[in-house]
Design a protein around this motif. Structure first.
Motif, mmCIF file in Angstrom:
data_model
loop_
_atom_site.group_PDB
_atom_site.id
_atom_site.type_symbol
_atom_site.label_atom_id
_atom_site.label_comp_id
_atom_site.label_asym_id
_atom_site.label_seq_id
_atom_site.Cartn_x
_atom_site.Cartn_y
_atom_site.Cartn_z
ATOM 1 N N GLN A 199 17.751 0.172 4.089
ATOM 2 C CA GLN A 199 17.617 -0.363 2.732
ATOM 3 C C GLN A 199 16.412 -1.294 2.640
ATOM 4 O OE1 GLN A 199 19.696 0.550 0.064
ATOM 5 N NE2 GLN A 199 17.974 -0.378 -1.021
ATOM 6 N N SER A 200 16.232 -2.129 3.688
ATOM 7 C CA SER A 200 15.103 -3.069 3.619
ATOM 8 C C SER A 200 13.777 -2.304 3.628
ATOM 9 C CB SER A 200 15.184 -4.100 4.744
ATOM 10 O OG SER A 200 15.003 -3.469 5.990
ATOM 11 N N ILE A 201 13.747 -1.155 4.298
ATOM 12 C CA ILE A 201 12.495 -0.368 4.295
ATOM 13 C C ILE A 201 12.265 0.282 2.923
ATOM 14 C CG2 ILE A 201 11.335 1.650 5.292
ATOM 15 C CD1 ILE A 201 12.663 0.874 7.957
ATOM 16 N N VAL A 202 13.311 0.868 2.357
ATOM 17 C CA VAL A 202 13.077 1.506 1.045
ATOM 18 C C VAL A 202 12.770 0.453 -0.028
ATOM 19 C CG1 VAL A 202 14.408 3.584 1.605
ATOM 20 C CG2 VAL A 202 15.524 1.755 0.359
ATOM 21 N N ASP A 203 13.267 -0.766 0.171
ATOM 22 C CA ASP A 203 12.929 -1.838 -0.779
ATOM 23 C C ASP A 203 11.457 -2.254 -0.680
ATOM 24 O OD1 ASP A 203 15.498 -1.877 -1.711
ATOM 25 O OD2 ASP A 203 16.127 -3.634 -0.559
ATOM 26 N N GLU A 204 10.851 -1.958 0.456
ATOM 27 C CA GLU A 204 9.442 -2.338 0.673
ATOM 28 C C GLU A 204 8.535 -1.113 0.576
ATOM 29 O OE1 GLU A 204 8.393 -5.624 1.860
ATOM 30 O OE2 GLU A 204 10.405 -6.218 1.215
ATOM 31 N N LYS A 205 8.903 -0.139 -0.237
ATOM 32 C CA LYS A 205 8.156 1.121 -0.227
ATOM 33 C C LYS A 205 6.702 0.947 -0.637
ATOM 34 C CE LYS A 205 11.169 3.546 -2.806
ATOM 35 N NZ LYS A 205 12.321 2.719 -3.158
ATOM 36 N N GLU A 207 4.614 -1.014 0.515
ATOM 37 C CA GLU A 207 3.812 -1.123 1.747
ATOM 38 C C GLU A 207 3.381 0.249 2.252
ATOM 39 O OE1 GLU A 207 5.323 -3.173 5.210
ATOM 40 O OE2 GLU A 207 6.373 -4.578 3.880
ATOM 41 N N MET A 208 4.335 1.213 2.192
ATOM 42 C CA MET A 208 4.014 2.556 2.678
ATOM 43 C C MET A 208 3.006 3.231 1.745
ATOM 44 S SD MET A 208 6.497 1.707 4.695
ATOM 45 C CE MET A 208 8.042 1.497 3.841
ATOM 46 N N ASP A 209 3.143 2.958 0.442
ATOM 47 C CA ASP A 209 2.185 3.491 -0.523
ATOM 48 C C ASP A 209 0.787 2.929 -0.204
ATOM 49 O OD1 ASP A 209 1.013 4.664 -2.703
ATOM 50 O OD2 ASP A 209 2.040 3.452 -4.208
ATOM 51 N N ASP A 210 0.722 1.632 0.074
ATOM 52 C CA ASP A 210 -0.572 1.010 0.385
ATOM 53 C C ASP A 210 -1.184 1.613 1.650
ATOM 54 O OD1 ASP A 210 -0.143 -0.615 -1.784
ATOM 55 O OD2 ASP A 210 0.469 -2.372 -0.612
ATOM 56 N N LEU A 211 -0.339 1.815 2.669
ATOM 57 C CA LEU A 211 -0.850 2.401 3.914
ATOM 58 C C LEU A 211 -1.358 3.821 3.673
ATOM 59 C CD1 LEU A 211 1.862 1.175 6.454
ATOM 60 C CD2 LEU A 211 -0.566 0.544 6.457
ATOM 61 N N ASP A 310 -0.037 -7.821 14.780
ATOM 62 C CA ASP A 310 -0.758 -7.063 13.755
ATOM 63 C C ASP A 310 -0.155 -5.680 13.473
ATOM 64 O OD1 ASP A 310 -1.420 -5.964 16.141
ATOM 65 O OD2 ASP A 310 -3.592 -5.856 15.772
ATOM 66 N N ASP A 311 1.099 -5.454 13.847
ATOM 67 C CA ASP A 311 1.735 -4.173 13.506
ATOM 68 C C ASP A 311 1.863 -4.033 11.993
ATOM 69 O OD1 ASP A 311 2.006 -3.126 16.051
ATOM 70 O OD2 ASP A 311 3.918 -4.129 16.414
ATOM 71 N N ASP A 312 1.777 -2.794 11.520
ATOM 72 C CA ASP A 312 1.813 -2.579 10.071
ATOM 73 C C ASP A 312 3.223 -2.643 9.511
ATOM 74 O OD1 ASP A 312 -1.041 -1.870 9.342
ATOM 75 O OD2 ASP A 312 -0.683 -0.591 11.084
ATOM 76 N N ILE A 313 4.167 -2.005 10.199
ATOM 77 C CA ILE A 313 5.554 -2.001 9.728
ATOM 78 C C ILE A 313 6.422 -2.451 10.896
ATOM 79 C CG2 ILE A 313 7.461 -0.556 8.897
ATOM 80 C CD1 ILE A 313 5.125 1.318 7.840
ATOM 81 N N SER A 330 10.186 5.098 7.318
ATOM 82 C CA SER A 330 8.807 4.717 6.962
ATOM 83 C C SER A 330 7.901 5.943 6.930
ATOM 84 C CB SER A 330 8.228 3.738 7.984
ATOM 85 O OG SER A 330 9.056 2.640 8.117
ATOM 86 N N THR A 331 8.106 6.849 7.883
ATOM 87 C CA THR A 331 7.230 8.028 7.935
ATOM 88 C C THR A 331 7.516 8.983 6.770
ATOM 89 O OG1 THR A 331 8.609 9.432 9.366
ATOM 90 C CG2 THR A 331 7.178 7.829 10.460
ATOM 91 N N GLN A 332 8.769 9.031 6.348
ATOM 92 C CA GLN A 332 9.101 9.855 5.159
ATOM 93 C C GLN A 332 8.355 9.314 3.940
ATOM 94 O OE1 GLN A 332 13.335 9.189 5.076
ATOM 95 N NE2 GLN A 332 13.815 10.896 6.458
ATOM 96 N N LEU A 333 8.375 7.980 3.801
ATOM 97 C CA LEU A 333 7.724 7.363 2.638
ATOM 98 C C LEU A 333 6.207 7.524 2.707
ATOM 99 C CD1 LEU A 333 10.021 4.234 2.353
ATOM 100 C CD2 LEU A 333 9.632 5.892 0.508
ATOM 101 N N ILE A 334 5.647 7.422 3.903
ATOM 102 C CA ILE A 334 4.187 7.621 4.046
ATOM 103 C C ILE A 334 3.824 9.055 3.635
ATOM 104 C CG2 ILE A 334 2.347 7.849 5.780
ATOM 105 C CD1 ILE A 334 3.600 5.336 7.155
#
Ligand code: M6R
Length: 359
Positions: A199-205, A207-211, A310-313, A330-334
C-alpha cells in the motif's frame, strides 16, 4: 467499471494489498494457521517432488515459489515452462505432484501437459483465478486466487496472489511434515505486513512515474538485474516492461553480466537493480559500479536493511523469501508509467491476448 482509473492495469496494481488481505482471510483460521483441503495436503505429502508448470508471468511466480517450497516444506521443487516440458519432458521422480499456475486457467501450453499428467495418472493441483476454467476442471484439486477479474493483458495481481497462495500451501505442507521453518514463520502476520508495505508503494506511485519519465521515456532497451530472490523478480520486471511499453528489456542474474551481457552496456542505458537479498546485496552493488562506470543510468529498488543513501526506491523489511511480493510492485508501476507516458494502450498491448489458448 474501471472505478475512475484510466486503465485496468493501474486499478489491478492498486488492488494488490486488498487481494493479499482477502487471501489471508480465506486461507488462515483465527489462530493464524493455514487452512487447506486435507485431501490435497495428504496427497502432496506423499509426493517426493513438486513440478510447477506455467507460462509467462505465472512461470515467474513459480520461480519465486521454488525456494519457498524447498525451505518451508522441504519438498524438492522444479519449475518448468509448460511448453518446453511438453516437448522435452524431464525424467520424473517416483512420486511426482504437478502444480499448474494459471491466472486464466485456459492456457493451452499448460493444458497440454495436464492432459499428459492425467494420462500418466499423477496427482495435480491448479492454482487459478478462474473458477470452472479448463485447468481447474481437469486437475484433481483447485485453489482459487480470489483476486477478482484481471482484465489488463499485463498480469499483476495474479502474480502476487500466486506467490502468496503458494507460500500458504508451502507452510501448510511444511507444518504437516514438521518442518521447523514452516512452524516458526508467522506467515499470516507477514502477509498482513506485506499488504501494508504494498500500500505504501502504490501510495507513492508518483515516484515511479518520475523515474519512468527520467530514465525510460525514449530508451529502446533496458536491463534488470538481481541475484538470489531478486533474480526471479528481475525476469518478471523485464517481461512487464517489454510487454506494454515495447522497450526491449532483459532480466538477468547479476553475476551473468561479466559472462556476456555487460558488452551491451553503453552510455545512457537504463539498468534497474533489485536488492533485497542480503546474502548477495554487496555483489549486486559491485555490478552497479561496473555498469555505472560504463555510462549506465542506474535505478535501484532496495529493501531497508540492505539499502544505501542514494537508492531510488526503499521499502521496509519483510521476510526475505517473500520480498518479491513487494519489490515487484515498483517494477509494475515503472512499466505502467513507461507505457502510459509513451501514449500506448496500456491494457491492450499489440499482438497479445489475455488468455493464450493456442500452443
Ligand atoms: O492465464 P495464465 O496465467 O496461464 O497466462 C500465462 C501468460 O500468458 C501470462 O502470464 C502472460 O505472460 C501475461 N500477459 C504477462 O503479463
Amino acid at each position: 467499471e474501471k472505478g475512475g482509473y484510466p486503465f485496468y492495469m493501474l486499478k489491478e496494481i492498486d488492488e494488490q494489498p486488498a487481494v493479499m488481505r482477502r487471501l489471508v482471510q480465506t486461507y488462515f483460521d483465527e489462530n493464524g494457521q493455514p487452512q487447506l483441503d486435507k485431501d490435497l495436503l495428504a496427497k502432496l505429502n506423499e509426493a517426493d517432488r513438486l513440478y510447477i508448470l506455467a507460462a509467462g508471468t505465472s512461470y515467474h511466480a513459480g520461480l519465486v515459489a521454488q525456494p519457498i517450497f524447498e525451505k518451508l516444506a522441504q519438498i524438492p521443487t522444479e519449475v518448468h515452462l509448460a511448453s518446453e516440458f511438453g516437448y522435452n519432458t524431464p525424467m520424473l521422480s517416483e512420486k511426482p505432484f504437478f502444480l499448474f499456475l494459471s491466472q486464466s486457467g485456459e492456457t493451452a501450453d499448460s493444458r497440454q501437459v495436464l492432459v499428459k499428467v492425467n494420462e500418466w495418472g499423477y496427482p495435480s493441483l491448479t492454482i487459478t483465478n478462474s473458477q470452472g476454467s479448463t485447468l481447474s476442471r481437469e486437475a484433481d484439486y483447485t485453489l482459487l486466487l480470489n483476486a477478482g477479474p484481471e482484465i489488463a493483458v499485463a498480469s499483476t495481481k495474479a502474480y502476487t496472489s500466486q506467490i502468496a497462495l503458494q507460500a500458504i500451501l508451502a507452510q501448510a505442507l511444511g507444518q504437516k511434515r514438521g518442518v521447523a521453518a514452516a512452524e516458526s514463520l508467522p506467515l499470516k502476520g507477514q502477509l498482513g505486513t506485506i499488504a501494508n508495505t504494498m500500500q505504501s508503494i502504490v501510495d507513492e506511485k508518483q515516484e515511479m512515474d518520475d523515474l519512468a519519465k527520467k530514465h525510460l521515456a525514449t530508451t529502446r532497451n533496458a536491463f534488470y538485474i538481481g541475484r538470489g530472490y531478486d533474480y526471479a523478480v528481475s525476469l518478471e520486471a523485464a517481461l512487464k516492461l517489454k510487454e506494454i511499453s515495447y522497450v526491449q528489456a532483459e532480466g538477468f542474474a547479476g553475476a551473468e553480466l561479466k559472462h556476456g551481457t555487460i558488452s551491451l552496456i553503453e552510455d545512457g542505458v537504463p539498468v534497474l537493480a533489485i536488492i533485497t537479498d542480503e546474502r548477495v546485496a554487496s555483489h549486486t552493488r559491485g555490478n552497479i559500479q561496473e555498469v555505472r562506470a560504463r555510462g549506465a543510468q542506474v535505478i535501484t529498488i532496495a529493501m531497508e536493511s540492505v539499502a544505501e543513501a542514494d537508492d531510488d526506491i526503499v521499502f521496509p523489511d519483510v521476510e526475505p523469501l517473500l520480498s518479491p511480493l513487494v519489490s515487484v510492485v515498483s517494477t509494475q508501476l515503472i512499466a505502467y508509467y513507461t507505457s502510459l507516458n509513451r501514449g500506448y494502450d496500456v491494457d491492450k498491448p499489440r499482438n497479445l491476448a489475455k488468455a493464450v489458448t493456442v500452443e
